[in-house]
Design a protein around this motif. Structure first.
Motif, mmCIF file in Angstrom:
data_model
loop_
_atom_site.group_PDB
_atom_site.id
_atom_site.type_symbol
_atom_site.label_atom_id
_atom_site.label_comp_id
_atom_site.label_asym_id
_atom_site.label_seq_id
_atom_site.Cartn_x
_atom_site.Cartn_y
_atom_site.Cartn_z
ATOM 1 N N MET A 24 0.856 -1.155 0.000
ATOM 2 C CA MET A 24 0.000 0.000 0.000
ATOM 3 C C MET A 24 0.899 1.215 0.000
ATOM 4 S SD MET A 24 -2.982 1.008 2.660
ATOM 5 C CE MET A 24 -4.018 -0.230 1.956
ATOM 6 N N SER A 25 0.512 2.253 -0.717
ATOM 7 C CA SER A 25 1.312 3.478 -0.723
ATOM 8 C C SER A 25 0.399 4.695 -0.762
ATOM 9 C CB SER A 25 2.263 3.490 -1.915
ATOM 10 O OG SER A 25 1.545 3.520 -3.121
ATOM 11 N N TRP A 26 0.914 5.823 -0.265
ATOM 12 C CA TRP A 26 0.190 7.082 -0.316
ATOM 13 C C TRP A 26 1.182 8.218 -0.186
ATOM 14 C CZ3 TRP A 26 0.144 3.931 3.927
ATOM 15 C CH2 TRP A 26 0.680 4.448 5.094
ATOM 16 N N SER A 27 0.732 9.384 -0.534
ATOM 17 C CA SER A 27 1.546 10.590 -0.425
ATOM 18 C C SER A 27 0.607 11.785 -0.310
ATOM 19 C CB SER A 27 2.430 10.737 -1.664
ATOM 20 O OG SER A 27 3.155 11.934 -1.605
ATOM 21 N N THR A 28 0.952 12.721 0.555
ATOM 22 C CA THR A 28 0.142 13.930 0.698
ATOM 23 C C THR A 28 0.961 15.130 0.264
ATOM 24 O OG1 THR A 28 0.832 14.255 2.978
ATOM 25 C CG2 THR A 28 -1.150 12.950 2.617
ATOM 26 N N GLN A 29 0.292 16.183 -0.177
ATOM 27 C CA GLN A 29 0.981 17.393 -0.611
ATOM 28 C C GLN A 29 0.840 18.513 0.401
ATOM 29 O OE1 GLN A 29 -0.382 18.374 -4.521
ATOM 30 N NE2 GLN A 29 0.565 16.584 -5.445
ATOM 31 N N ASP A 30 -0.364 18.794 0.839
ATOM 32 C CA ASP A 30 -0.604 19.927 1.727
ATOM 33 C C ASP A 30 -0.619 19.552 3.200
ATOM 34 O OD1 ASP A 30 -0.766 21.647 -0.441
ATOM 35 O OD2 ASP A 30 -2.908 21.272 -0.692
ATOM 36 N N ALA A 31 -0.980 18.344 3.527
ATOM 37 C CA ALA A 31 -1.066 17.923 4.926
ATOM 38 C C ALA A 31 0.314 17.465 5.407
ATOM 39 C CB ALA A 31 -2.079 16.798 5.072
ATOM 40 N N GLN A 32 0.785 18.073 6.460
ATOM 41 C CA GLN A 32 2.104 17.741 7.002
ATOM 42 C C GLN A 32 2.061 16.559 7.963
ATOM 43 O OE1 GLN A 32 4.941 19.237 5.896
ATOM 44 N NE2 GLN A 32 3.503 20.129 4.443
ATOM 45 N N HIS A 33 0.961 16.392 8.658
ATOM 46 C CA HIS A 33 0.806 15.306 9.623
ATOM 47 C C HIS A 33 -0.492 14.569 9.304
ATOM 48 C CE1 HIS A 33 4.101 17.003 11.899
ATOM 49 N NE2 HIS A 33 3.492 18.175 11.848
ATOM 50 N N VAL A 34 -0.364 13.309 8.965
ATOM 51 C CA VAL A 34 -1.535 12.494 8.656
ATOM 52 C C VAL A 34 -1.427 11.161 9.378
ATOM 53 C CG1 VAL A 34 -1.866 13.544 6.377
ATOM 54 C CG2 VAL A 34 -0.543 11.438 6.588
ATOM 55 N N ARG A 35 -2.552 10.517 9.510
ATOM 56 C CA ARG A 35 -2.606 9.165 10.051
ATOM 57 C C ARG A 35 -3.528 8.347 9.169
ATOM 58 N NH1 ARG A 35 -3.177 10.251 16.559
ATOM 59 N NH2 ARG A 35 -1.278 11.480 16.736
ATOM 60 N N VAL A 36 -3.194 7.079 9.034
ATOM 61 C CA VAL A 36 -4.028 6.155 8.287
ATOM 62 C C VAL A 36 -4.638 5.184 9.290
ATOM 63 C CG1 VAL A 36 -4.095 4.382 6.504
ATOM 64 C CG2 VAL A 36 -2.575 6.349 6.245
ATOM 65 N N PHE A 37 -5.945 5.061 9.236
ATOM 66 C CA PHE A 37 -6.679 4.152 10.115
ATOM 67 C C PHE A 37 -7.276 3.037 9.268
ATOM 68 C CE2 PHE A 37 -6.617 8.221 12.249
ATOM 69 C CZ PHE A 37 -6.310 7.877 13.556
ATOM 70 N N VAL A 38 -7.501 1.886 9.882
ATOM 71 C CA VAL A 38 -8.126 0.773 9.181
ATOM 72 C C VAL A 38 -9.147 0.116 10.107
ATOM 73 C CG1 VAL A 38 -6.327 -0.884 9.855
ATOM 74 C CG2 VAL A 38 -7.713 -1.316 7.814
ATOM 75 N N ARG A 39 -10.242 -0.322 9.515
ATOM 76 C CA ARG A 39 -11.230 -1.131 10.230
ATOM 77 C C ARG A 39 -11.676 -2.203 9.265
ATOM 78 N NH1 ARG A 39 -16.670 0.254 8.977
ATOM 79 N NH2 ARG A 39 -16.788 2.141 7.735
ATOM 80 N N SER A 40 -12.249 -3.279 9.788
ATOM 81 C CA SER A 40 -12.641 -4.373 8.905
ATOM 82 C C SER A 40 -14.085 -4.786 9.145
ATOM 83 C CB SER A 40 -11.708 -5.572 9.087
ATOM 84 O OG SER A 40 -11.777 -6.059 10.402
ATOM 85 N N GLU A 41 -14.679 -5.311 8.085
ATOM 86 C CA GLU A 41 -16.042 -5.820 8.101
ATOM 87 C C GLU A 41 -16.053 -7.136 7.345
ATOM 88 O OE1 GLU A 41 -18.260 -2.757 6.160
ATOM 89 O OE2 GLU A 41 -18.209 -1.430 7.886
ATOM 90 N N GLY A 42 -16.958 -8.009 7.679
ATOM 91 C CA GLY A 42 -17.058 -9.293 6.998
ATOM 92 C C GLY A 42 -16.790 -10.426 7.967
ATOM 93 N N SER B 188 3.776 10.051 3.976
ATOM 94 C CA SER B 188 3.887 9.240 2.770
ATOM 95 C C SER B 188 4.453 7.875 3.128
ATOM 96 C CB SER B 188 4.782 9.921 1.731
ATOM 97 O OG SER B 188 6.111 9.993 2.202
ATOM 98 N N CYS B 189 4.179 6.928 2.277
ATOM 99 C CA CYS B 189 4.721 5.582 2.447
ATOM 100 C C CYS B 189 4.779 4.952 1.071
ATOM 101 C CB CYS B 189 3.864 4.755 3.388
ATOM 102 S SG CYS B 189 4.561 3.107 3.624
ATOM 103 N N ALA B 190 5.953 4.531 0.659
ATOM 104 C CA ALA B 190 6.111 3.927 -0.662
ATOM 105 C C ALA B 190 5.712 2.455 -0.673
ATOM 106 C CB ALA B 190 7.552 4.080 -1.139
ATOM 107 N N ASN B 191 5.830 1.788 0.482
ATOM 108 C CA ASN B 191 5.511 0.362 0.515
ATOM 109 C C ASN B 191 5.217 -0.075 1.941
ATOM 110 O OD1 ASN B 191 5.175 -2.302 -0.162
ATOM 111 N ND2 ASN B 191 7.342 -2.727 -0.403
ATOM 112 N N CYS B 192 4.032 0.230 2.429
ATOM 113 C CA CYS B 192 3.622 -0.178 3.772
ATOM 114 C C CYS B 192 2.859 -1.495 3.654
ATOM 115 C CB CYS B 192 2.740 0.888 4.414
ATOM 116 S SG CYS B 192 3.672 2.351 4.863
ATOM 117 N N GLY B 193 3.384 -2.527 4.257
ATOM 118 C CA GLY B 193 2.806 -3.857 4.128
ATOM 119 C C GLY B 193 1.545 -4.057 4.939
ATOM 120 N N ALA B 194 0.701 -4.907 4.424
ATOM 121 C CA ALA B 194 -0.541 -5.299 5.110
ATOM 122 C C ALA B 194 -0.757 -6.785 4.874
ATOM 123 C CB ALA B 194 -1.705 -4.463 4.602
#
Length: 81
Positions: A1-19, A33-39
């Motif tokens: 999984m990867s992501w990158s932000t431009q304007d936000a200096q501090h971010v957090r990624v949360f996860v929840r599951s269903e099923g 940002s994260c180029a390769n965060c494993g899940a």
């Protein structure tokens, strides 16, 4: 999984599951940002909702993005996006 932000200096990624495996929201990462965060814990039959949240003001701010992931049954890597 990867992501990158431009304007936000501090971010957090949360996860929840269903099923098959239901879980409340928990923090997945706290990086702008994260180029390769494993899940590799993702399992078939469960839907995972990842939410990127702005914390630039020091507290929980707006949602920047949502991604829903459902793993397929069968062979292959888990959590490779």
């Amino acid at each position: 999984m990867s992501w990158s932000t431009q304007d936000a200096q501090h971010v957090r990624v949360f996860v929840r599951s269903e099923g098959l495996k239901v879980s409340p929201e928990r923090e997945f990462a706290a990086e702008p940002s994260c180029a390769n965060c494993g899940a590799n814990w993702i399992e078939p039959g469960t839907q995972y909702i990842f939410t990127l949240v702005d914390f630039s003001s020091g507290s929980r701010g707006g949602v920047l993005a949502n991604v829903i992931v459902t793993a397929a049954d069968g062979p292959g890597p888990r959590g490779a996006f």
